[in-house]
Design a protein around this motif. Structure first.
Motif, PDB file in Angstrom:
ATOM      1  N   GLU A   1       6.193 -10.274  11.772  1.00  0.00           N
ATOM      2  CA  GLU A   1       4.809  -9.829  11.847  1.00  0.00           C
ATOM      3  C   GLU A   1       4.500  -8.713  10.875  1.00  0.00           C
ATOM      4  OE1 GLU A   1       4.260 -10.842  16.597  1.00  0.00           O
ATOM      5  OE2 GLU A   1       4.127  -8.783  15.853  1.00  0.00           O
ATOM      6  N   GLU A   2       5.505  -7.918  10.513  1.00  0.00           N
ATOM      7  CA  GLU A   2       5.219  -6.780   9.646  1.00  0.00           C
ATOM      8  C   GLU A   2       5.434  -7.112   8.179  1.00  0.00           C
ATOM      9  OE1 GLU A   2       7.576  -3.321   9.460  1.00  0.00           O
ATOM     10  OE2 GLU A   2       9.412  -4.321  10.035  1.00  0.00           O
ATOM     11  N   GLU A   3       5.884  -8.325   7.868  1.00  0.00           N
ATOM     12  CA  GLU A   3       6.109  -8.685   6.482  1.00  0.00           C
ATOM     13  C   GLU A   3       4.955  -9.551   6.011  1.00  0.00           C
ATOM     14  OE1 GLU A   3       8.378  -6.991   5.730  1.00  0.00           O
ATOM     15  OE2 GLU A   3       9.582  -6.782   7.511  1.00  0.00           O
ATOM     16  N   ASP A   4       4.664  -9.497   4.726  1.00  0.00           N
ATOM     17  CA  ASP A   4       3.496 -10.227   4.235  1.00  0.00           C
ATOM     18  C   ASP A   4       3.811 -11.132   3.067  1.00  0.00           C
ATOM     19  OD1 ASP A   4       3.937  -8.498   2.210  1.00  0.00           O
ATOM     20  OD2 ASP A   4       2.020  -7.452   2.365  1.00  0.00           O
ATOM     21  N   ALA A   5       5.081 -11.304   2.713  1.00  0.00           N
ATOM     22  CA  ALA A   5       5.396 -12.181   1.596  1.00  0.00           C
ATOM     23  C   ALA A   5       6.826 -12.640   1.688  1.00  0.00           C
ATOM     24  CB  ALA A   5       5.179 -11.469   0.264  1.00  0.00           C
TER      25      ALA A   5
ATOM     26  N   ALA B   1      -0.194   3.668  11.921  1.00  0.00           N
ATOM     27  CA  ALA B   1       0.588   4.031  10.737  1.00  0.00           C
ATOM     28  C   ALA B   1       1.686   2.989  10.537  1.00  0.00           C
ATOM     29  CB  ALA B   1       1.197   5.411  10.912  1.00  0.00           C
ATOM     30  N   SER B   2       1.841   2.537   9.313  1.00  0.00           N
ATOM     31  CA  SER B   2       2.810   1.488   9.014  1.00  0.00           C
ATOM     32  C   SER B   2       3.656   1.883   7.825  1.00  0.00           C
ATOM     33  CB  SER B   2       2.098   0.161   8.728  1.00  0.00           C
ATOM     34  OG  SER B   2       3.007  -0.794   8.222  1.00  0.00           O
ATOM     35  N   ILE B   3       4.935   1.562   7.917  1.00  0.00           N
ATOM     36  CA  ILE B   3       5.832   1.837   6.797  1.00  0.00           C
ATOM     37  C   ILE B   3       5.436   1.021   5.583  1.00  0.00           C
ATOM     38  CG2 ILE B   3       7.525   0.045   7.378  1.00  0.00           C
ATOM     39  CD1 ILE B   3       8.267   3.595   6.053  1.00  0.00           C
ATOM     40  N   GLU B   4       4.732  -0.098   5.784  1.00  0.00           N
ATOM     41  CA  GLU B   4       4.341  -0.957   4.662  1.00  0.00           C
ATOM     42  C   GLU B   4       3.334  -0.268   3.753  1.00  0.00           C
ATOM     43  OE1 GLU B   4       6.157  -3.394   4.353  1.00  0.00           O
ATOM     44  OE2 GLU B   4       6.981  -3.372   6.379  1.00  0.00           O
ATOM     45  N   ASP B   5       2.664   0.766   4.244  1.00  0.00           N
ATOM     46  CA  ASP B   5       1.682   1.477   3.422  1.00  0.00           C
ATOM     47  C   ASP B   5       2.307   2.575   2.565  1.00  0.00           C
ATOM     48  OD1 ASP B   5      -0.338  -0.068   4.548  1.00  0.00           O
ATOM     49  OD2 ASP B   5      -0.609   1.325   6.216  1.00  0.00           O
ATOM     50  N   ILE B   6       3.599   2.782   2.733  1.00  0.00           N
ATOM     51  CA  ILE B   6       4.264   3.886   2.045  1.00  0.00           C
ATOM     52  C   ILE B   6       4.841   3.395   0.712  1.00  0.00           C
ATOM     53  CG2 ILE B   6       6.040   5.670   2.205  1.00  0.00           C
ATOM     54  CD1 ILE B   6       3.744   5.914   4.229  1.00  0.00           C
ATOM     55  N   PRO B   7       4.431   3.990  -0.401  1.00  0.00           N
ATOM     56  CA  PRO B   7       4.990   3.574  -1.697  1.00  0.00           C
ATOM     57  C   PRO B   7       6.441   4.003  -1.825  1.00  0.00           C
ATOM     58  CG  PRO B   7       3.575   5.493  -1.987  1.00  0.00           C
ATOM     59  CD  PRO B   7       3.430   5.069  -0.556  1.00  0.00           C
TER      60      PRO B   7
END
Length: 960
Positions: free
Chosen positions: A164-168, A210-216
């Motif tokens: 669910e937290e992955e997008d590719a 807050a999501s770790i996916e938003d962290i560069p």
């Protein structure tokens, strides 16, 4: 290129390690439930050292096996910290320093925490398996390991939450693996678009969690206190200084080759530019973490604790030589000359010059300074002098040369004040290379440095500019000065210290500049100055033949302007002869042109820029005249039809080097020659191509501030092939910025790019192949197989495993001075990378392989014009019917007579006409060497196999 610096590698490795560990632990927590884990989900990308241990234990419990790459990265991070810790322990061993001692305590705590986390992850077992020879798989792909979430394929229970937290999905991942979303930099722009107002009317959505996916990726870091940040800064400046030492040593060797071995000085100038760009790129990448601490002075005060005298003896260079059997043959160490190796002398000379110049801003040294620098002797014998005498001699040269540099660069503004009564305020003038005075050429090769130094020197008296002197300024000044001292027999060795020898016999810094220009017309057919004079005459004659007086006016004016700039500002300057209203040269007692005569670096860098501009200007001209295209197509047809038994060397080589420019799709026709001629015109004359060129031309007209910008080759219709010098300059001398589609093939840079290309498994054949990139696609088209490219990758890349070093060597290296174990590629880094790229530069400028920049294209254009004149005269004498149609009978054809004649010849079977043209080609046989600037071309002795043999030689480690 920037992460070739040890500190930047450490930063990169730390980010990759944290990225993998945080995503791994987050996946485990989501799969097993929050109550099953002792730690919580990380949404910031930041973590303390103490938190790494429980995270490692959690991962070790659930992820099996841990990828070998993760262990290697982890160990590399620890080794980097240990290496720095050892250095700073040595610093305080002789001279105690409370701040460094405090930092060392923090350092040791940090290393202990990392080591504990490494062992909790299973690193100790992994390391023992490595030592016993039971190595885990080494050939893991870094991106696949770091950015692919393979945990769902492991025993983590239900993996639906992870997905669910992955997008590719990863291209390389199997059906049960899910990719991490690769981190992206946050955009600074707000979201705009249609429907924006309607969105405001909608109900405000719940705040996103807050999501770790938003962290560069750049934000992943280990949180430290103030002491830890200080430690990081110490690591950073130490790594920077090590890079300076290595690159300075390399640049000195370049200029030794120029002076003693005859290497073209343009190669020295170009490769020095690449080394300077490395320093600039590294300092930019490092100091983004330490704003306000980027000046050279801050760096130097940090590493020497503000006292270079006390720092002497705190740094050593050690050499360990290993015999063929792995035995230690020799071990040697020496104290580093701190002031010399850290470029403190160069900095002090630069600072003293600026302070002295500011005193009156007249371009004349103060009496006190003049007493110290007057009567500099260019024939000073460094071998018979003491160290202090040599330093005083070099200081006098440095300050005198800087005075000349600033006086020449500022002359146009100074003259406006002194001769025209204008009132420019010097400290308010925009001295930048793109400023309002940029149209006035002053120097070739060093305008950017001259603008920076002039801006500092022209400040009001007493202005403190120390914070504005950056490391790359000092490094470039050092390289400039070294180029002179090396030619006089004085160089610096990292191990041997000051090395003294006889001056280079009969070497003149202007040697290659004079060959290029040939001001005295001593070598007919080679020098640029004479070529321009002749070409303008041919253009005038051609305009007369066509009855259009302005046919070549713009081109001739541009040629004349460029010729005048070269004559006045390359190898010489108006300063020596014409600029009577400014202070005379500081070298006037021996040579009023000392700025150039005593600077191999300026001559080399200036020549490199001049070669690039001469090449680009010629192709701008070729794009606007028909003769080049006509000559090559006629020559090809006459060879293929047998009228010319043996191809003429010059035209045949041009055809081979520029096949894509002369022929549609680069396909050289064997028949249907007329169609081939029309095809290349149609290919570049399409509506879309024309529209794109016009758009580029409009942008050039709007933005170009100098000749470089005005000669944008992307705006050309036919001739877009850039020289290597132009490619590097457009990339700001940073090889990594060169687009794949502009990489010369074959070349060293091509090999480097291939080595960095991902190896994948073909899903159909199961074979190992390289990922498709512009480089690999073109290499395959050239006939290189994937197996051959992978073999090249294996030969140029080898593991940097510390265990490959013999045990006695490992034992002799102090703790912390270890080889990095995370699969580095030594041939693709630092000075070894520069050696590979230097081969390309030699090849382009003066080598036998692909010397595009060596040819005087202006003289070649003269030969083309002359040949057409001879063809026209012979056909006119015979009243050949094709000639009469194109030149006398058909008005439409007469607009472009030579194009029309060429089209008729290529389309017809006029035996007389073809024989006449063939005879002219035969009578005017010439080769590439007929019109090169130099007296000969250099043979590239080493092959790729030779380079690999060098790498297989017994290793030595140089430890600073």
């Amino acid at each position: 290129m920037a992460d070739q610096n040890s500190y930047l590698r450490y930063k990169r490795d730390t980010r990759h390690l944290l990225y993998w560990m945080i995503h791994a632990s987050n996946s485990i927590i989501k799969s097993t439930g929050p109550n099953a884990a002792s730690i919580t989900t990380n949404t910031t990308g930041q973590i303390t050292v103490s938190s790494l241990v429980p995270m490692s234990k959690l991962i070790a419990e659930h992820v099996k096996p841990i990828p070998s790459t993760i262990y290697r990265i982890f160990q590399a991070v620890i080794d980097a910290r240990k290496a720095s810790h050892a250095v700073f322990q040595q610093l305080v061993s002789k001279t105690p320093d409370p701040e460094i001692e405090k930092s060392n305590i923090s350092h040791r705590h940090f290393i202990n925490g990392l080591t504990e986390a490494f062992e909790a992850l299973g690193g100790k077992i992994w390391a023992s398996e490595q030592k016993s020879g039971n190595k885990l798989a080494d050939e893991e792909d870094l991106d696949a390991v770091i950015f692919t979430n393979a945990f769902s394929a492991l025993n983590l229970g239900d993996s639906s939450n992870v997905g669910e937290e992955e997008d590719a999905e990863s291209d390389d991942a199997g059906p049960s693996t899910v990719s991490f979303a690769r981190p992206k930099k946050k955009s600074s722009k707000g979201k705009k678009g249609k429907g924006g107002k309607k969105l405001k009317a909608k109900k405000k959505p719940a705040e996103k969690e807050a999501s770790i996916e938003d962290i560069p990726l750049e934000s992943y870091r280990i949180i430290q206190d103030e002491t830890g940040i200080t430690t990081d800064y110490l690591m950073a400046v130490y790594s920077l200084i090590k890079q300076w030492a290595e690159l300075r040593d390399y640049v000195q060797k370049l200029w030794h080759e120029v002076a003693y071995d005859g290497m073209n000085s343009a190669v020295g100038g170009a490769m020095s530019n690449v080394a300077i760009a490395m320093v600039k790129q590294t300092q930019s990448a490092i100091f983004v973490d330490f704003p306000g601490h980027d000046s050279y002075e801050t760096v130097m005060n940090t590493i020497t604790r503000g006292d270079p005298e006390k720092a002497q003896g705190m740094f050593q260079t050690s050499l360990h030589q290993v015999g063929p059997a792995g035995n230690v043959m020799k071990s040697q160490s020496t104290d580093v000359d701190v002031k010399e190796q850290f470029m403190i002398h160069a900095y002090q000379d630069l600072l003293d010059f600026i302070t002295d110049f500011q005193a009156n801003r007249s371009g004349k040294p103060t009496k006190r300074m003049l007493a110290n620098i007057r009567d500099w002797d260019p024939k000073f014998d460094v071998r018979r002098a003491s160290k202090d005498q040599r330093l005083k001699w070099r200081r006098a040269y440095t300050i005198s040369w800087l005075y000349d540099l600033v006086n020449v660069y500022s002359a146009i503004v100074v003259q406006r004040n002194t001769m025209q009564g204008q009132h420019w305020v010097y400290n308010e003038v925009d001295w930048s290379v793109n400023g309002p005075w940029s149209q006035h050429r002053r120097l070739y090769g060093l305008n950017e440095l001259a603008s920076d130094i002039t801006a500092l020197a022209m400040q009001k008296p007493g202005t403190d500019i120390r914070k504005k002197i950056l490391p790359h300024h000092v490094f470039q000044i050092q390289c400039i000065v070294d180029s002179m001292t090396v030619s006089r027999g004085w160089s610096l060795s990292n191990l041997r210290g000051h090395v003294l020898s006889a001056p280079a016999p009969a070497f003149r810094p202007r040697r290659d500049v004079d060959l290029f220009l040939d001001r005295e017309n001593q070598r007919v057919g080679h020098g640029y100055i004479q070529a321009v004079d002749l070409l303008k005459q041919f253009f005038a004659k051609d305009a007369e033949i066509h009855g259009t007086p302005n046919r070549h006016t713009r081109t001739s004016d541009l040629l004349e302007e460029f010729q005048g700039e070269l004559f006045r500002w390359l190898g010489e300057s108006q300063y020596a002869h014409l600029l009577k209203t400014i202070e005379p040269s500081r070298f006037s007692n021996t040579n009023a042109n000392g700025l150039w005569e005593y600077s191999p670096f300026l001559c080399g860098a200036g020549l490199a820029e001049a070669l690039e501009l001469a090449y680009s200007l010629n192709f701008w001209i070729w794009d606007r005249i028909p003769e080049p295209m006509c000559i090559i197509h006629l020559h090809n047809m006459l060879v293929k039809k047998g009228y010319i038994a043996k191809p003429v060397g010059l035209w045949d080589t041009l055809q081979a080097f520029f096949s894509n420019e002369f022929f549609a799709g680069g396909k050289i026709p064997d028949s249907d020659f007329s169609e081939g001629f029309l095809a290349v015109c149609s290919e570049s004359g399409s509506r879309q191509a024309t529209f794109q060129r016009r758009a580029i031309s409009r942008n050039v007209a709007r933005t170009a501030v100098d000749l470089h910008g005005a000669l944008n080759m992307d705006a050309n219709r036919f001739f877009k092939n850039k020289s290597l010098l132009r490619i590097y300059r457009e990339a700001e001398w940073i090889p990594d910025r060169i687009p794949d589609d502009e990489v010369t093939m074959p070349s060293g840079l091509e090999a480097v790019r291939i080595c960095k290309t991902k190896v994948i498994t073909d899903p159909v054949t199961g074979k190992k192949v390289l990922e498709d990139t512009p480089i690999t696609i073109k290499s395959r088209a050239r006939g290189t197989t994937d197996e051959e490219m992978i073999e090249l990758t294996s030969s140029l890349q080898h593991s940097g495993d510390d265990l490959s070093i013999p045990a006695e060597i490992r034992a002799s290296i102090p703790e912390g001075y270890t080889y990095q174990t995370y699969k580095p590629s030594p041939l693709l880094e630092g000075t070894q990378l520069l050696d590979i790229l230097k081969r390309d530069m030699v090849n382009d400028i003066s080598g036998e392989g692909h010397p595009l920049s060596s040819l005087n294209y202006t003289f070649v254009t003269c030969r083309m014009m002359m040949m057409f004149t001879m063809i026209e005269n012979r056909l006119q004498d015979r009243r050949n019917h094709l000639w009469t149609r194109a030149y006398e009978e058909e008005p439409r054809m007469m607009r472009e007579k030579r194009v029309s004649l060429t089209a008729l010849v290529l389309a017809g079977e006029d035996e007389e006409c073809m024989q006449v043209i063939a005879d002219v080609f035969q009578d005017q046989r010439c080769g590439w060497m007929t019109h090169i600037y130099w007296e000969g071309l250099e043979e590239l002795n080493k092959t790729w196999g030779d380079i690999q043999k060098d790498q297989d030689a017994p290793p030595s480690c140089n430890v600073m």
